[in-house]
Design an enzyme around this catalytic site. Sequence first.
Site, PDB file in Angstrom:
ATOM      1  N   HIS A 196       0.853  -1.195   0.000  1.00 47.97           N
ATOM      2  CA  HIS A 196       0.000   0.000   0.000  1.00 47.97           C
ATOM      3  C   HIS A 196       0.883   1.237   0.000  1.00 47.97           C
ATOM      4  O   HIS A 196       2.079   1.174   0.278  1.00 47.97           O
ATOM      5  CB  HIS A 196      -0.958  -0.007   1.200  1.00 47.97           C
ATOM      6  N   HIS A 250       1.459   3.826   1.821  1.00 49.10           N
ATOM      7  CA  HIS A 250       1.880   4.627   2.968  1.00 49.10           C
ATOM      8  C   HIS A 250       3.403   4.761   2.901  1.00 49.10           C
ATOM      9  O   HIS A 250       4.104   3.818   2.512  1.00 49.10           O
ATOM     10  CB  HIS A 250       1.436   3.992   4.290  1.00 49.10           C
ATOM     11  N   ASP A 297       5.856   4.671   4.879  1.00 50.52           N
ATOM     12  CA  ASP A 297       6.782   3.740   5.539  1.00 50.52           C
ATOM     13  C   ASP A 297       6.958   2.442   4.739  1.00 50.52           C
ATOM     14  O   ASP A 297       7.880   1.676   5.016  1.00 50.52           O
ATOM     15  CB  ASP A 297       6.337   3.450   6.983  1.00 50.52           C
ATOM     16  N   HIS A 311       5.803  -5.750  11.516  1.00 53.61           N
ATOM     17  CA  HIS A 311       5.252  -4.393  11.649  1.00 53.61           C
ATOM     18  C   HIS A 311       4.998  -4.105  13.131  1.00 53.61           C
ATOM     19  O   HIS A 311       3.906  -3.736  13.543  1.00 53.61           O
ATOM     20  CB  HIS A 311       3.953  -4.258  10.828  1.00 53.61           C
TER      21      HIS A 311
END
Lengths: 297, 297
Positions: free
Chosen positions: B57, B59, B61, B262
């Site tokens: 995705h 984002h 990070d 994560h």
Amino acid sequence: MFLGTSAAVPTRERGLPSIAYVYRGTVVLLDAGEGTQRALQMYGLSPLRVEAVLVTHMHGDHVFGLPGLLQSMAMLGRKHLLTIIGPKGLHKFVTEAAKATYWLPSYPVAVYEASPGDKYRLPSGIEVEVFKTCHRIPSLGFKLVEPPRKPRVDLEAAKRLGIRPGPLLGKLQAGEAVVVRGRVVKPEEVVRPQPRLVVAYTGDTSPCSEVIEAVRGSDVLVMDATFTSDMAEEAYEEGHATARDAALVAAKTGVKLLVLIHISARYEDDEPLLSDAKRFFWNTHVARDGAKLVLRP
Amino acid sequence: MFLGTSAAVPTRERGLPSIAYVYRGTVVLLDAGEGTQRALQMYGLSPLRVEAVLVTHMHGDHVFGLPGLLQSMAMLGRKHLLTIIGPKGLHKFVTEAAKATYWLPSYPVAVYEASPGDKYRLPSGIEVEVFKTCHRIPSLGFKLVEPPRKPRVDLEAAKRLGIRPGPLLGKLQAGEAVVVRGRVVKPEEVVRPQPRLVVAYTGDTSPCSEVIEAVRGSDVLVMDATFTSDMAEEAYEEGHATARDAALVAAKTGVKLLVLIHISARYEDDEPLLSDAKRFFWNTHVARDGAKLVLRP
């Protein structure tokens, strides 16, 4: 504090370019290569203490650490202004990276696209002077001038004028005139301004006359030394300098200390760079990740 | 090989998310957080061996390490195709980052904006199956299926049919029918297909039914476990899962091994996450930067 000292490709020992200029707890970052936020953390500097990021040019190795740093600052709770100064294109880069990743800053960010000759005064009082450098793309160098220090009292002069240590001297140091024995004494009769330390950082550049002119009078020069002088041709073709070039610039401009940075991955140790430079400028050092240079006036 | 195992903000111990799936020297990267290129180097994997980067995705990070990796690949002399697969917006992000930094790739780059259900076969033979995950923004998970192995010979069956070890068996293994004692023997009478290892990676997700459905039948599950279950509310609000959620998904779907990833910066050691998960799924491990998981059929 040198956070990353490599040329375009990082090595095990050297991360991508970034330097933290630290003044009384406030940090100004010079370039923000990929990995800058992690290096800040590794070396014990909080991203929240960064008041400004100065970007020399829009090559990826100098700027790809910026979007992640901005987002981490938000996640760490930043609320205060961040100033970003760099060349044309910087604002769009920062904005597009934010948009692509569904991000809006939760603190004020001011982006200035600067031109050579521009001067900025940061909230901490640190002054930034922008100068032209000579790379393959539009590129800038920065001179960082520390905030003015309290002027020094000339105790001899004070004694001559009949002023004893005490509140009167404090006023004079603060820039006020005072009356002593019925006579007005102006600050400049008693206090002497303190010199302000000047650090010049070239970013990537060949050793052109604009750089020499701009650097003159600095105390410390941090300069591109991608290669040793046997590779001068490659260096100039790519808009870089050699260790010897940096030393010659240092010698010509009267700086007191030279730090070589942006070191090609081909140099596993500092020796070739140092011996290339030291013939021309003795007080030369090779930057290393995590090395701290403490400056005293 | 786990290159980065942190949640959104890196720590001293954990870098930003990236996993290197390695099959016979070929690397497929799962996400490319800032610092991925350096981590590859630190852990002895050449960026030139990367054949694909899969992005879960958009984002920051999970994706801010991609532009620098692409540019370093060029500087290291890459000439062969790189495949990039991820959600909508990835192509523009890659293109804008290149443009902003005056860069054009010197090797072919194929960017696929994928949808759940899409399947890709990479040049190495590794297959990628895309599934839907449940994060705050459009997000994908990936199942990596190793290339087909040479089928195993059923020696009993071969003996019954009068086939001795030798070239006939080789032909059958290669999928050809052969004639034995005047009779046609088809490959499926003698050779047995080998199972192919399946690794599922969720990226950031809450433990929704789509993920459970997609993960079923995998051998290994690498799943978001940002928090422990006492922080489930925060986890779901931000589109994440807890260690317990991951364990429950593992238990429900019959995977053989679970890796939690994560990990929020709040967990200094693995113990709270492990004890949160192990009550529900025993074969749970917490990913650590630099840890290598060796899979054998």
